[in-house]
Write a protein that holds these residues in place. Structure first.
Motif: not given
Length: 126
Positions: A90-98, A77-78
């Motif tokens: 640090d976020v792996p492929r397929g993660a959710d970004i809000i 959550v940015a």
């Protein structure tokens, strides 16, 4: 998912530690096991919207034993472009970004070196 790692990130003073604390309390009230990792910026009075001023709070929770706060968040959550840029590695492929899209305007993006919005140019998919 049998476990989730969520990271809240924003400017120091945006309430990321408070948000993480409240989310942790709610998670614990459901009986989940958890581990947290608050991350304070090295420069407490860094200019708003800059990489040195990014603060984050990571929470790893599950319905079974958790021993660490986790390595890579399943959810980021940015709250602004600086928070996204500081944590995207640090976020792996397929993660959710809000993200808080209201902050992705020309000036905040320029502060961290984004020439175009990463929300629109496809660079997040890479």
């Amino acid at each position: 998912m049998d476990r989730v790692i969520i990271r809240f990130a924003g400017d120091s003073g945006d309430g990321m530690q408070l948000t993480g604390d409240r989310f942790t309390s709610e998670t614990a009230s459901f009986g989940n096991d958890l581990s947290t990792l608050p991350n304070f910026p090295a420069e407490i009075r860094a200019p708003a919207g800059t990489l040195p001023g990014v603060s984050s709070f990571q929470l790893h929770f599950a319905d079974h034993d958790i021993l660490t706060p986790g390595d890579a968040p399943n959810v980021l959550v940015a709250m602004n472009p600086a928070a996204l840029k500081a944590n995207i590695g640090d976020v792996p492929r397929g993660a959710d970004i809000i993200v808080n899209t209201d902050e992705f305007t020309k000036r905040p993006m320029a502060k961290v070196g984004y020439l175009t919005s990463p929300l629109e140019d496809g660079s997040l998919e890479a």
